[in-house]
Write a protein that holds these residues in place. Sequence first.
Motif, PDB file in Angstrom:
ATOM      1  N   GLY A 148       0.825  -1.200   0.000  1.00 41.61           N
ATOM      2  CA  GLY A 148       0.000   0.000   0.000  1.00 41.61           C
ATOM      3  C   GLY A 148       0.860   1.252   0.000  1.00 41.61           C
ATOM      4  O   GLY A 148       2.011   1.242   0.461  1.00 41.61           O
ATOM      5  N   TYR A 149       0.281   2.309  -0.533  1.00 43.16           N
ATOM      6  CA  TYR A 149       0.925   3.618  -0.514  1.00 43.16           C
ATOM      7  C   TYR A 149      -0.122   4.653  -0.137  1.00 43.16           C
ATOM      8  O   TYR A 149      -1.294   4.528  -0.500  1.00 43.16           O
ATOM      9  CB  TYR A 149       1.525   3.960  -1.881  1.00 43.16           C
ATOM     10  CG  TYR A 149       2.650   3.043  -2.293  1.00 43.16           C
ATOM     11  CD1 TYR A 149       3.926   3.199  -1.753  1.00 43.16           C
ATOM     12  CD2 TYR A 149       2.428   2.017  -3.205  1.00 43.16           C
ATOM     13  CE1 TYR A 149       4.958   2.343  -2.119  1.00 43.16           C
ATOM     14  CE2 TYR A 149       3.454   1.165  -3.578  1.00 43.16           C
ATOM     15  CZ  TYR A 149       4.717   1.330  -3.030  1.00 43.16           C
ATOM     16  OH  TYR A 149       5.719   0.480  -3.383  1.00 43.16           O
ATOM     17  N   ARG A 150       0.306   5.699   0.569  1.00 38.92           N
ATOM     18  CA  ARG A 150      -0.628   6.745   0.960  1.00 38.92           C
ATOM     19  C   ARG A 150       0.111   8.048   1.254  1.00 38.92           C
ATOM     20  O   ARG A 150       1.331   8.061   1.453  1.00 38.92           O
ATOM     21  CB  ARG A 150      -1.414   6.324   2.199  1.00 38.92           C
ATOM     22  CG  ARG A 150      -0.584   6.233   3.477  1.00 38.92           C
ATOM     23  CD  ARG A 150      -1.424   5.856   4.676  1.00 38.92           C
ATOM     24  NE  ARG A 150      -0.616   5.742   5.893  1.00 38.92           N
ATOM     25  CZ  ARG A 150      -1.099   5.382   7.072  1.00 38.92           C
ATOM     26  NH1 ARG A 150      -2.393   5.093   7.205  1.00 38.92           N
ATOM     27  NH2 ARG A 150      -0.307   5.298   8.133  1.00 38.92           N
ATOM     28  N   LEU A 151      -0.669   9.129   1.297  1.00 34.79           N
ATOM     29  CA  LEU A 151      -0.163  10.421   1.705  1.00 34.79           C
ATOM     30  C   LEU A 151      -0.442  10.605   3.189  1.00 34.79           C
ATOM     31  O   LEU A 151      -1.578  10.457   3.636  1.00 34.79           O
ATOM     32  CB  LEU A 151      -0.853  11.537   0.905  1.00 34.79           C
ATOM     33  CG  LEU A 151      -0.497  12.975   1.284  1.00 34.79           C
ATOM     34  CD1 LEU A 151       0.984  13.252   1.026  1.00 34.79           C
ATOM     35  CD2 LEU A 151      -1.370  13.959   0.504  1.00 34.79           C
ATOM     36  N   VAL A 205       5.064  10.508   1.553  1.00 35.02           N
ATOM     37  CA  VAL A 205       4.515   9.275   0.983  1.00 35.02           C
ATOM     38  C   VAL A 205       4.929   8.137   1.897  1.00 35.02           C
ATOM     39  O   VAL A 205       6.114   7.989   2.227  1.00 35.02           O
ATOM     40  CB  VAL A 205       5.035   9.026  -0.441  1.00 35.02           C
ATOM     41  CG1 VAL A 205       4.520   7.687  -0.959  1.00 35.02           C
ATOM     42  CG2 VAL A 205       4.598  10.147  -1.373  1.00 35.02           C
ATOM     43  N   GLN A 206       3.950   7.364   2.314  1.00 33.55           N
ATOM     44  CA  GLN A 206       4.228   6.207   3.162  1.00 33.55           C
ATOM     45  C   GLN A 206       3.946   4.912   2.388  1.00 33.55           C
ATOM     46  O   GLN A 206       3.066   4.848   1.540  1.00 33.55           O
ATOM     47  CB  GLN A 206       3.355   6.231   4.414  1.00 33.55           C
ATOM     48  CG  GLN A 206       3.764   7.255   5.453  1.00 33.55           C
ATOM     49  CD  GLN A 206       3.087   7.021   6.789  1.00 33.55           C
ATOM     50  OE1 GLN A 206       1.939   6.601   6.869  1.00 33.55           O
ATOM     51  NE2 GLN A 206       3.814   7.293   7.870  1.00 33.55           N
ATOM     52  N   GLY A 207       4.731   3.891   2.731  1.00 27.71           N
ATOM     53  CA  GLY A 207       4.510   2.557   2.206  1.00 27.71           C
ATOM     54  C   GLY A 207       4.185   1.605   3.343  1.00 27.71           C
ATOM     55  O   GLY A 207       4.677   1.793   4.463  1.00 27.71           O
ATOM     56  N   ALA A 239       2.418   3.299  11.955  1.00 27.36           N
ATOM     57  CA  ALA A 239       2.333   1.892  11.555  1.00 27.36           C
ATOM     58  C   ALA A 239       2.955   1.661  10.180  1.00 27.36           C
ATOM     59  O   ALA A 239       3.478   0.578   9.908  1.00 27.36           O
ATOM     60  CB  ALA A 239       0.879   1.431  11.563  1.00 27.36           C
ATOM     61  N   TRP A 240       2.875   2.669   9.318  1.00 25.63           N
ATOM     62  CA  TRP A 240       3.483   2.587   7.995  1.00 25.63           C
ATOM     63  C   TRP A 240       4.798   3.361   8.000  1.00 25.63           C
ATOM     64  O   TRP A 240       5.079   4.101   8.942  1.00 25.63           O
ATOM     65  CB  TRP A 240       2.540   3.129   6.928  1.00 25.63           C
ATOM     66  CG  TRP A 240       1.348   2.245   6.631  1.00 25.63           C
ATOM     67  CD1 TRP A 240       0.771   1.343   7.465  1.00 25.63           C
ATOM     68  CD2 TRP A 240       0.603   2.220   5.416  1.00 25.63           C
ATOM     69  NE1 TRP A 240      -0.301   0.744   6.853  1.00 25.63           N
ATOM     70  CE2 TRP A 240      -0.421   1.262   5.589  1.00 25.63           C
ATOM     71  CE3 TRP A 240       0.681   2.897   4.212  1.00 25.63           C
ATOM     72  CZ2 TRP A 240      -1.345   0.978   4.594  1.00 25.63           C
ATOM     73  CZ3 TRP A 240      -0.233   2.620   3.213  1.00 25.63           C
ATOM     74  CH2 TRP A 240      -1.236   1.661   3.399  1.00 25.63           C
ATOM     75  N   GLU A 241       5.578   3.209   6.937  1.00 31.76           N
ATOM     76  CA  GLU A 241       6.904   3.819   6.888  1.00 31.76           C
ATOM     77  C   GLU A 241       6.974   4.926   5.841  1.00 31.76           C
ATOM     78  O   GLU A 241       6.472   4.768   4.726  1.00 31.76           O
ATOM     79  CB  GLU A 241       7.956   2.756   6.560  1.00 31.76           C
ATOM     80  CG  GLU A 241       8.086   1.659   7.614  1.00 31.76           C
ATOM     81  CD  GLU A 241       9.081   0.589   7.196  1.00 31.76           C
ATOM     82  OE1 GLU A 241       9.405   0.533   5.979  1.00 31.76           O
ATOM     83  OE2 GLU A 241       9.513  -0.191   8.057  1.00 31.76           O
ATOM     84  N   ASN A 242       7.626   6.024   6.202  1.00 33.23           N
ATOM     85  CA  ASN A 242       7.870   7.086   5.226  1.00 33.23           C
ATOM     86  C   ASN A 242       8.883   6.618   4.195  1.00 33.23           C
ATOM     87  O   ASN A 242       9.932   6.087   4.545  1.00 33.23           O
ATOM     88  CB  ASN A 242       8.411   8.340   5.923  1.00 33.23           C
ATOM     89  CG  ASN A 242       7.357   9.079   6.713  1.00 33.23           C
ATOM     90  OD1 ASN A 242       6.204   8.655   6.789  1.00 33.23           O
ATOM     91  ND2 ASN A 242       7.741  10.185   7.310  1.00 33.23           N
ATOM     92  N   ILE A 243       8.558   6.854   2.926  1.00 31.80           N
ATOM     93  CA  ILE A 243       9.522   6.537   1.864  1.00 31.80           C
ATOM     94  C   ILE A 243       9.989   7.810   1.157  1.00 31.80           C
ATOM     95  O   ILE A 243      10.738   7.742   0.186  1.00 31.80           O
ATOM     96  CB  ILE A 243       8.956   5.516   0.861  1.00 31.80           C
ATOM     97  CG1 ILE A 243       7.623   5.975   0.295  1.00 31.80           C
ATOM     98  CG2 ILE A 243       8.791   4.155   1.519  1.00 31.80           C
ATOM     99  CD1 ILE A 243       7.077   5.014  -0.754  1.00 31.80           C
TER     100      ILE A 243
END
Length: 221
Positions: A127-130, A135-137, A152-156
């Motif tokens: 998944g990807y999101r703003l 941008v997080q993955g 919970a998600w990681e910044n890319i």
Amino acid sequence: MLITKSFRGFTLAELLIALTLNIILYSALIGMFIATINYYRNNLSVNSLHFQLESILMIMSDEIRRAGYSANASNDIGTDQNNNPFVTAGVDISVNNNQHCILFAYDHQKNGILPAIGANADDDRYGYRLMNQAVQGRPSGAPFDCDAAATAWENITDINLIQITNLSFVFTTTTITTGPGSRGLAMRNVDISITGRLTGTPSVTKTFTQHVRIANDKFIA
């Protein structure tokens, strides 16, 4: 007879005029030098932003294009069935309501099996999101949910370098009926738009768009 020569120097007015002309000349040269430095600095900033946005767009596009892939998909040929676990409800490609997040799954391990979340180092869900101008993955084991906590998600992308001001995913489907009944193929596409700016120079902004044709059409049994 003694002959003497008289030498006439510059008057104070002449010296002041010459000094003024020199100041004007050097000021113009310094102004040109500063303008040149600023021009190249601005170009470097634009190129840096261009490279970073284009790189993250390429990463997302390449991943999304694989959505729904299963190494065992060919087993369903001629059976009029779709047993692909990567296109089932809950893991099939989807975009949230505000179009800032996308979720999908594909058979990264190439064994045709969708593992449980956290069961392996790679649970084949992505998944990807703003989130907070980054941008997080989604990392393996994290909630497969667009509303998961920011931690919970990681910044890319690095917020210290660039700020993402917009990220959108537009998901469209075209269905071709092959029959009998409602059987057919769903051809899926995602249009991505990303806009960012340099953190240190907010006036430097750039937008990129990418049309992604998902390689794996979904068979509708």
